[in-house]
Design an enzyme around this catalytic site. Structure first.
Site, PDB file in Angstrom:
ATOM      1  N   THR A 109       0.918  -1.279  -0.059  1.00 34.64           N
ATOM      2  CA  THR A 109      -0.179  -0.141  -0.062  1.00 34.64           C
ATOM      3  C   THR A 109       1.016   1.292   0.037  1.00 34.64           C
ATOM      4  O   THR A 109       0.733   2.250  -0.678  1.00 34.64           O
ATOM      5  CB  THR A 109      -0.883  -0.040   1.313  1.00 34.64           C
ATOM      6  OG1 THR A 109      -1.832  -1.137   1.306  1.00 34.64           O
ATOM      7  CG2 THR A 109      -1.831   1.134   1.215  1.00 34.64           C
ATOM      8  N   ASP A 131      -1.527  -5.244  -2.694  1.00 34.22           N
ATOM      9  CA  ASP A 131      -1.961  -5.272  -1.274  1.00 34.22           C
ATOM     10  C   ASP A 131      -3.123  -5.800  -0.873  1.00 34.22           C
ATOM     11  O   ASP A 131      -3.279  -6.718  -0.043  1.00 34.22           O
ATOM     12  CB  ASP A 131      -1.765  -3.822  -0.728  1.00 34.22           C
ATOM     13  CG  ASP A 131      -2.952  -2.658  -1.324  1.00 34.22           C
ATOM     14  OD1 ASP A 131      -3.631  -3.211  -2.251  1.00 34.22           O
ATOM     15  OD2 ASP A 131      -3.061  -1.639  -0.876  1.00 34.22           O
ATOM     16  N   GLY A 132      -4.181  -5.774  -1.620  1.00 33.88           N
ATOM     17  CA  GLY A 132      -5.574  -6.428  -1.441  1.00 33.88           C
ATOM     18  C   GLY A 132      -5.200  -7.829  -1.799  1.00 33.88           C
ATOM     19  O   GLY A 132      -5.844  -8.541  -0.984  1.00 33.88           O
ATOM     20  N   ASP A 170      -6.823   1.222   2.414  1.00 35.31           N
ATOM     21  CA  ASP A 170      -6.817   1.133   1.118  1.00 35.31           C
ATOM     22  C   ASP A 170      -7.239   2.159   0.147  1.00 35.31           C
ATOM     23  O   ASP A 170      -7.064   2.497  -0.742  1.00 35.31           O
ATOM     24  CB  ASP A 170      -6.785  -0.448   0.598  1.00 35.31           C
ATOM     25  CG  ASP A 170      -6.796  -0.693  -0.696  1.00 35.31           C
ATOM     26  OD1 ASP A 170      -5.523  -0.431  -1.341  1.00 35.31           O
ATOM     27  OD2 ASP A 170      -7.695  -1.199  -1.540  1.00 35.31           O
ATOM     28  N   ASP A 173      -5.857   4.847  -2.464  1.00 36.05           N
ATOM     29  CA  ASP A 173      -6.445   4.948  -3.716  1.00 36.05           C
ATOM     30  C   ASP A 173      -6.734   6.351  -4.165  1.00 36.05           C
ATOM     31  O   ASP A 173      -6.439   6.845  -5.234  1.00 36.05           O
ATOM     32  CB  ASP A 173      -7.559   4.006  -3.870  1.00 36.05           C
ATOM     33  CG  ASP A 173      -7.361   2.580  -3.967  1.00 36.05           C
ATOM     34  OD1 ASP A 173      -6.155   2.239  -3.934  1.00 36.05           O
ATOM     35  OD2 ASP A 173      -8.276   1.713  -4.029  1.00 36.05           O
TER      36      ASP A 173
END
Length: 242
Positions: A57, A95-96, A113, A117
């Site tokens: 992230t 990261d997700g 997150d 974004d």
């Protein structure tokens, strides 16, 4: 939501199903681009399963800011800026994938997150601006990157559990549009062409896609919302895509 409690890495199909649960039961198969993007992130995440998702992230945000910084140089450096935009997008999806496929997904990470974004998309808008797009157009591009996920969040607070239609302006499209615009402008600049014209055209196309995507999502949310029905206490946020 139930998440795996051990360190075992989910299979790709299990990962896609878990991703759907975290995103309002949205089927990624609705969009070939979204499914392909998620599959790529999963493939990258498997050999890196031990890394903390927060590291990806943070790196994604740093790389996005670096893309805006490199874009200031203009000329052929715009190619590098476009590559950095693509890398930042992959890191964001990585990261997700690390969190979900490794059974480490959490609501705190989910919110973080989403916030990152929005910051990376602000960096994309800045990169387009310093590369030659008019300020109003770059700002419109950035706003249309933010608006779909804001609408989804507000819809969730109003009681809409589903994420809604996968539009033409999801996160992978935004990343690809920005990266290809900057990279294409850099190639044109190498041949002494009008790079600013390419950047302006790319930002304009992105803004049009953003407007269409917001329209698609707005129509979907309109059908899901019932006038006069108060939202549940606390609401529900189906979250951003991907």
């Amino acid at each position: 939501m139930d998440c795996p409690g051990d360190d075992a890495v989910l299979s790709r199909e299990e990962y896609l199903a878990a991703w759907a649960r975290w995103h309002g039961c949205t089927d990624p198969a609705q969009s070939g681009l979204v499914r392909g993007w998620l599959s790529l992130a999963y493939a990258l995440a498997r050999p890196l399963a031990g890394l903390p998702p927060l590291l990806a992230t943070a790196l994604g945000l740093v790389v996005a800011a670096g893309a805006a910084g490199v874009a200031v140089a203009g000329g052929g450096w715009l190619i590098a800026a476009g590559v950095l935009v693509g890398l930042s997008g992959l890191l964001d999806s990585l990261d997700g994938a690390l969190a979900i496929a490794g059974g480490r997904a959490s609501r705190r990470g989910f919110v973080l997150d989403s916030a990152v974004d929005r910051l990376t998309e602000a960096a994309y808008a800045v990169a387009l601006w310093v590369a030659g797009a008019p300020g109003w157009l770059a700002a419109s591009f950035g706003a249309l990157c933010w608006l779909p996920d804001y609408l989804r969040a507000r819809g969730g607070q109003a009681g809409v559990a589903e994420t809604g239609t996968l539009s033409v302006w999801e996160r992978p499209t935004r990343v690809a549009m920005t990266g290809m615009t900057l990279g294409g402008a850099g190639v044109v600049a190498l041949f002494d062409g009008p790079a600013d014209v390419v950047v302006t055209a790319g930002a304009a196309v992105g803004a049009v896609l953003g407007a269409v995507g917001v329209g698609q999502l707005g129509f979907s949310l309109r059908r899901a919302l019932v006038d006069g029905t108060p939202p549940p206490v606390g609401g529900h946020d189906p979250g951003p895509l991907p």
